[in-house]
Structure formats: C-alpha cells, structure tokens
Design a protein around this motif. Structure first.
Motif, mmCIF file in Angstrom:
data_model
loop_
_atom_site.group_PDB
_atom_site.id
_atom_site.type_symbol
_atom_site.label_atom_id
_atom_site.label_comp_id
_atom_site.label_asym_id
_atom_site.label_seq_id
_atom_site.Cartn_x
_atom_site.Cartn_y
_atom_site.Cartn_z
ATOM 1 N N GLU A 60 0.798 -1.219 0.000
ATOM 2 C CA GLU A 60 0.000 0.000 0.000
ATOM 3 C C GLU A 60 0.834 1.274 0.000
ATOM 4 N N ASN A 61 1.902 1.315 0.775
ATOM 5 C CA ASN A 61 2.662 2.563 0.885
ATOM 6 C C ASN A 61 4.107 2.286 1.290
ATOM 7 N N VAL A 62 4.859 3.345 1.520
ATOM 8 C CA VAL A 62 6.281 3.228 1.836
ATOM 9 C C VAL A 62 6.513 2.473 3.149
ATOM 10 N N LEU A 63 5.529 2.452 4.017
ATOM 11 C CA LEU A 63 5.665 1.740 5.279
ATOM 12 C C LEU A 63 5.593 0.227 5.093
ATOM 13 N N ASP A 64 5.035 -0.212 3.977
ATOM 14 C CA ASP A 64 4.853 -1.638 3.704
ATOM 15 C C ASP A 64 5.913 -2.235 2.785
ATOM 16 N N ILE A 65 6.572 -1.414 2.005
ATOM 17 C CA ILE A 65 7.452 -1.940 0.957
ATOM 18 C C ILE A 65 8.730 -2.532 1.555
ATOM 19 N N PRO A 66 9.139 -3.719 1.105
ATOM 20 C CA PRO A 66 10.346 -4.341 1.656
ATOM 21 C C PRO A 66 11.621 -3.586 1.264
ATOM 22 N N ASP A 67 12.574 -3.571 2.164
ATOM 23 C CA ASP A 67 13.843 -2.884 1.925
ATOM 24 C C ASP A 67 14.538 -3.364 0.659
ATOM 25 N N ASN A 68 14.457 -4.665 0.384
ATOM 26 C CA ASN A 68 15.227 -5.213 -0.734
ATOM 27 C C ASN A 68 14.726 -4.727 -2.100
ATOM 28 N N LEU A 69 13.581 -4.044 -2.165
ATOM 29 C CA LEU A 69 13.111 -3.510 -3.445
ATOM 30 C C LEU A 69 13.720 -2.145 -3.760
ATOM 31 N N GLY A 70 14.430 -1.565 -2.811
ATOM 32 C CA GLY A 70 15.016 -0.244 -3.024
ATOM 33 C C GLY A 70 15.915 -0.174 -4.244
ATOM 34 N N SER A 71 16.768 -1.163 -4.434
ATOM 35 C CA SER A 71 17.671 -1.132 -5.585
ATOM 36 C C SER A 71 16.905 -1.285 -6.893
ATOM 37 N N ASP A 72 15.803 -2.051 -6.885
ATOM 38 C CA ASP A 72 14.978 -2.186 -8.090
ATOM 39 C C ASP A 72 14.359 -0.839 -8.470
ATOM 40 N N PHE A 73 13.881 -0.093 -7.463
ATOM 41 C CA PHE A 73 13.295 1.224 -7.729
ATOM 42 C C PHE A 73 14.348 2.204 -8.219
ATOM 43 N N PHE A 74 15.520 2.181 -7.597
ATOM 44 C CA PHE A 74 16.579 3.102 -8.004
ATOM 45 C C PHE A 74 17.017 2.811 -9.438
ATOM 46 N N ARG A 75 17.216 1.539 -9.762
ATOM 47 C CA ARG A 75 17.652 1.156 -11.103
ATOM 48 C C ARG A 75 16.602 1.572 -12.152
ATOM 49 N N ALA A 76 15.322 1.289 -11.904
ATOM 50 C CA ALA A 76 14.269 1.665 -12.844
ATOM 51 C C ALA A 76 14.176 3.184 -12.991
ATOM 52 N N THR A 77 14.291 3.908 -11.891
ATOM 53 C CA THR A 77 14.227 5.373 -11.923
ATOM 54 C C THR A 77 15.389 5.943 -12.722
ATOM 55 N N ARG A 78 16.589 5.403 -12.502
ATOM 56 C CA ARG A 78 17.767 5.878 -13.251
ATOM 57 C C ARG A 78 17.604 5.591 -14.747
ATOM 58 N N ARG A 79 17.107 4.403 -15.095
ATOM 59 C CA ARG A 79 16.891 4.066 -16.501
ATOM 60 C C ARG A 79 15.860 5.004 -17.129
ATOM 61 N N LEU A 80 14.762 5.261 -16.416
ATOM 62 C CA LEU A 80 13.750 6.195 -16.921
ATOM 63 C C LEU A 80 14.306 7.607 -17.071
ATOM 64 N N ALA A 81 15.101 8.044 -16.104
ATOM 65 C CA ALA A 81 15.688 9.385 -16.172
ATOM 66 C C ALA A 81 16.546 9.530 -17.426
ATOM 67 N N ASN A 82 17.365 8.530 -17.703
ATOM 68 C CA ASN A 82 18.192 8.574 -18.911
ATOM 69 C C ASN A 82 17.335 8.541 -20.168
ATOM 70 N N ALA A 83 16.282 7.727 -20.167
ATOM 71 C CA ALA A 83 15.387 7.662 -21.323
ATOM 72 C C ALA A 83 14.664 8.986 -21.527
ATOM 73 N N MET A 84 14.226 9.628 -20.448
ATOM 74 C CA MET A 84 13.544 10.912 -20.553
ATOM 75 C C MET A 84 14.462 11.979 -21.123
ATOM 76 N N ARG A 85 15.702 11.992 -20.650
ATOM 77 C CA ARG A 85 16.660 12.979 -21.163
ATOM 78 C C ARG A 85 16.893 12.778 -22.658
ATOM 79 N N SER A 86 16.974 11.519 -23.074
ATOM 80 C CA SER A 86 17.187 11.210 -24.485
ATOM 81 C C SER A 86 15.939 11.508 -25.325
ATOM 82 N N ALA A 87 14.781 11.055 -24.875
ATOM 83 C CA ALA A 87 13.551 11.182 -25.664
ATOM 84 C C ALA A 87 12.991 12.598 -25.687
ATOM 85 N N PHE A 88 13.120 13.326 -24.578
ATOM 86 C CA PHE A 88 12.450 14.625 -24.449
ATOM 87 C C PHE A 88 13.406 15.804 -24.285
ATOM 88 N N GLN A 89 14.711 15.547 -24.284
ATOM 89 C CA GLN A 89 15.723 16.596 -24.105
ATOM 90 C C GLN A 89 15.427 17.477 -22.890
#
Length: 148
Positions: A60-89
């Motif tokens: 449901e929220n940040v209080l429920d999410i397991p610690d071990n998913l942090g790296s998955d979120f960071f990796r996906a966010t970094r990939r999206l950030a790079n894609a956004m910079r490339s696609a939308f300048q």
C-alpha cells in the motif's frame, strides 16, 4: 495503518497481472522482475513524459514496501531518467512519492512519480490534466525506444 477502502480494487495490480505482455493502452514502458513503469492517465502543468514506477506485488505505501526492493526502484528510476533525457531533451528529473490521505496518496499501491523537468516549467503549481490515449501511447513508445 491501511487507508484503502474496503473492497478496493487496485488498478496497478490489474496491470501487473498482465505482465510481461500488457495491453498497449496501459502504456507500460519498462518491466523488470520486481517493478514496472508506465505512463499514467494524467500529466501536470503540460509536462508530458512522466511515469510511475510500481512494484509488481501489492504494497500500500512506503511503510509496507520491503527494503530489498530499493535497488529495483533506483535502477528503474535511473533508466527512466536517462530515457527521458534522451527522448524529451529535458534539463532535469524530479521524483516524488505520496503516502496516506494527508500525503496526497490517491492510489493505494506504492508508486514513485518520475518527471522530466525544464526551467520554469511550473510543475509545482500545475494542474493535473488527462492524457488522451494517443498521447499516452506516443509518450510510452518514445520512452521504450529510448530505453533500448
């Protein structure tokens, strides 16, 4: 403390159940083992290209999410950030995350907003505006291409 109303049907769980082959109109741009990302139904202040990063399992929220998913979120966010910079300048990237009614959470499944940003773009004062289906699919197509 749970905030979802009794009988809540989670829209994000519906998308997760269709992975790895979601419907094109769901505008999914990234699918990993534990998280996925998609273009939501709306954008803010005319800034198109925003995405949500969501766990494939329901928390449901940040209080429920397991610690071990942090790296998955960071990796996906970094990939999206790079894609956004490339696609939308875009000139920058912002993220935000809401928890509970007082924190402006309106979908009761943890998710992280990722926004392309531009100088003086008015994001913080901007209104929520629905994408058309065509706009969502176009944004998702651009981001998927940039993620390759």
């Amino acid at each position: 403390m749970k905030n979802a109303p009794l009988g809540y049907e989670c829209p994000f769980c519906g998308i997760a159940e269709a992975l790895p082959s979601p419907a094109p109109e769901s505008a999914v741009v990234l699918v990993d083992a534990n998280v996925f990302a998609f273009v939501p139904l709306h954008h803010y202040a005319g800034i198109k290209g925003n995405c949500l990063v969501v766990p494939r399992r329901h928390y449901e929220n940040v209080l429920d999410i397991p610690d071990n998913l942090g790296s998955d979120f960071f990796r996906a966010t970094r990939r999206l950030a790079n894609a956004m910079r490339s696609a939308f300048q875009c000139e920058g990237i912002s993220t935000r995350q809401h928890n509970g009614p007082a924190g402006d959470q309106d979908v009761w499944h943890f998710h992280l907003h990722v926004f392309p940003r531009y100088s003086n773009d008015g994001l913080h004062a901007g209104q929520k505006v629905l994408y058309t289906t065509e706009e969502r699919v176009e944004v998702a197509t651009s981001l998927r291409a940039a993620l390759r």
